[in-house]
Design a protein around this motif. Structure first.
Motif, short mmCIF file in Angstrom:
data_model
loop_
_atom_site.label_atom_id
_atom_site.label_comp_id
_atom_site.label_asym_id
_atom_site.label_seq_id
_atom_site.Cartn_x
_atom_site.Cartn_y
_atom_site.Cartn_z
N GLY A 3 49.20 -78.47 -4.81
CA GLY A 3 48.33 -79.03 -3.80
C GLY A 3 47.24 -78.04 -3.42
O GLY A 3 47.34 -76.84 -3.69
N LEU A 4 46.19 -78.55 -2.77
CA LEU A 4 45.08 -77.69 -2.37
C LEU A 4 45.51 -76.64 -1.36
O LEU A 4 45.05 -75.50 -1.40
N LYS A 5 46.39 -77.01 -0.44
CA LYS A 5 46.87 -76.06 0.57
C LYS A 5 47.68 -74.94 -0.08
O LYS A 5 47.62 -73.78 0.35
N ASP A 6 48.44 -75.30 -1.11
CA ASP A 6 49.21 -74.28 -1.83
C ASP A 6 48.28 -73.25 -2.45
O ASP A 6 48.53 -72.04 -2.38
N PHE A 7 47.20 -73.75 -3.07
CA PHE A 7 46.27 -72.81 -3.69
C PHE A 7 45.53 -72.00 -2.63
O PHE A 7 45.25 -70.81 -2.84
N GLU A 8 45.19 -72.61 -1.51
CA GLU A 8 44.51 -71.86 -0.45
C GLU A 8 45.34 -70.66 -0.02
O GLU A 8 44.83 -69.55 0.15
N ALA A 9 46.65 -70.88 0.15
CA ALA A 9 47.54 -69.78 0.54
C ALA A 9 47.56 -68.71 -0.54
O ALA A 9 47.55 -67.51 -0.25
N GLU A 10 47.58 -69.14 -1.80
CA GLU A 10 47.58 -68.18 -2.91
C GLU A 10 46.29 -67.38 -2.94
O GLU A 10 46.30 -66.16 -3.15
N PHE A 11 45.16 -68.05 -2.71
CA PHE A 11 43.87 -67.37 -2.77
C PHE A 11 43.72 -66.37 -1.63
O PHE A 11 43.13 -65.30 -1.82
N LEU A 12 44.24 -66.70 -0.46
CA LEU A 12 44.09 -65.83 0.70
C LEU A 12 45.13 -64.70 0.72
O LEU A 12 45.02 -63.78 1.53
#
Length: 320
Positions: A3-12
């Motif tokens: 999901g997009l939120k999962d990737f956001e956490a990974e990116f940050l």
């Protein structure tokens, strides 16, 4: 499916790189490491092109498994704007409480749903990637009044490095700021980006180079059909065919031939009768005979990658 939120956490999270996956449309899918700073640079350039700022609303019906979905997250982070995650499917609708969005990325298979469910006034910029839309789709979008762009890029370049306006029938791609183009001895495009960590990417895309900032895409060098000395680009043939074969899923591929060296074959999703009829239509269309396939094959379903790109393969003599 990420999901997009999962990737956001990974990116940050801590770390300077992100692991991304190529689509596998032209070879075995592979993992590559992308610089987070390159992704930020790419996002800022894209945001400037589309006029994305803090007041913007972005929507994304693409998974974060691949670069297109990942970069929508980074664009929203860089602009500090709202990103709406839509279901990843070919049935696209905006939420009832969202009257319009400033950027909506889609793949060609999602365009019919966009035109059926989202008015041109409700999407300020439509970004088409993951494969070239058909000429019929481009004409329909333009006639309906959508502002839409075809993107050119790849995982290695952190998404798009060039855009083509669907209203331009020549399909000329223009470089984004900081990007320059050249070609190698095969006529394949090289992407030069001195401000990015990746610096340079040599592609297998055959192009007609217009100048250092623009080109017309012809097709993949991997897919070129050498038929009795004539080099045929399947992607160009498919664009020619699109006006005569609307609402059909098909591709062109080369197969060994004793007479021609290689022969072009039209592979159509459907029964063999459907494929034979399609070939008859093309033979009566007035298209230069050198671009006509030597035979047509019907298959139950075209094989695609996880990102919905068609996997070209030489068909068997019968259905497979």
């Amino acid at each position: 499916m990420a999901g997009l939120k999962d990737f956001e956490a990974e990116f940050l999270a801590a770390g300077e790189t992100i692991t991304a996956h190529t689509s596998g449309s032209t070879g075995v899918p592979k993992n590559i490491e992308l610089s987070k700073e390159d992704m930020r640079r790419s996002a800022r350039t894209s945001n400037a092109f589309f006029g994305i700022d803090e007041s913007s609303v972005l929507a994304c019906p693409l998974a974060a498994d691949y670069i297109a979905g990942k970069m929508m997250v980074v664009r929203a982070l860089e602009a500090r704007c709202r990103l709406i995650e839509l279901s990843v499917s070919n049935k696209i609708r905006l939420p009832d409480d969202i009257p319009s969005v400033d950027l909506l990325p889609v793949v060609p298979s999602q365009l019919a749903s966009v035109m059926a469910n989202i008015a041109p006034s409700a999407v300020r910029n439509l970004l088409i990637g993951g494969g070239a839309p058909s000429e019929e789709q481009c004409r329909a979008l333009g006639s309906a009044g959508y502002k839409a762009f075809i993107s050119y890029g790849m995982t290695e370049t952190c998404s798009h490095v060039a855009m083509a306006d669907i209203r331009d029938d020549r399909r000329i791609f223009h470089a984004l700021p900081g990007i320059a183009f050249s070609v190698d001895v095969r006529g394949c495009l090289a992407v030069d980006a001195p401000d990015f960590d990746f610096r340079r990417v040599q592609t297998n895309d055959v192009v007609e180079l217009i100048d250092a900032s623009s080109f017309r895409w012809l097709g993949r060098h991997d897919n070129v059909i050498n038929s009795s000395g004539l080099k045929l680009h399947p992607e160009e043939m498919e664009r020619l065919f699109s006006a005569f074969l609307p609402d059909m899923d098909y591709y062109v591929v080369g197969e060994p031939d004793k007479t021609w060296g290689q022969a072009a074959v039209l592979v159509v999703e459907g029964f063999q009768e459907t494929a034979d009829n399609a070939l008859d239509v093309l033979r009566q269309s007035g298209i230069d005979h050198k671009y006509l396939p030597k035979r047509a094959v019907g298959v139950p379903m075209l094989q695609r990658t996880a990102s919905r790109k068609i996997i070209r393969k030489i068909p068997n003599a019968g259905p497979y």
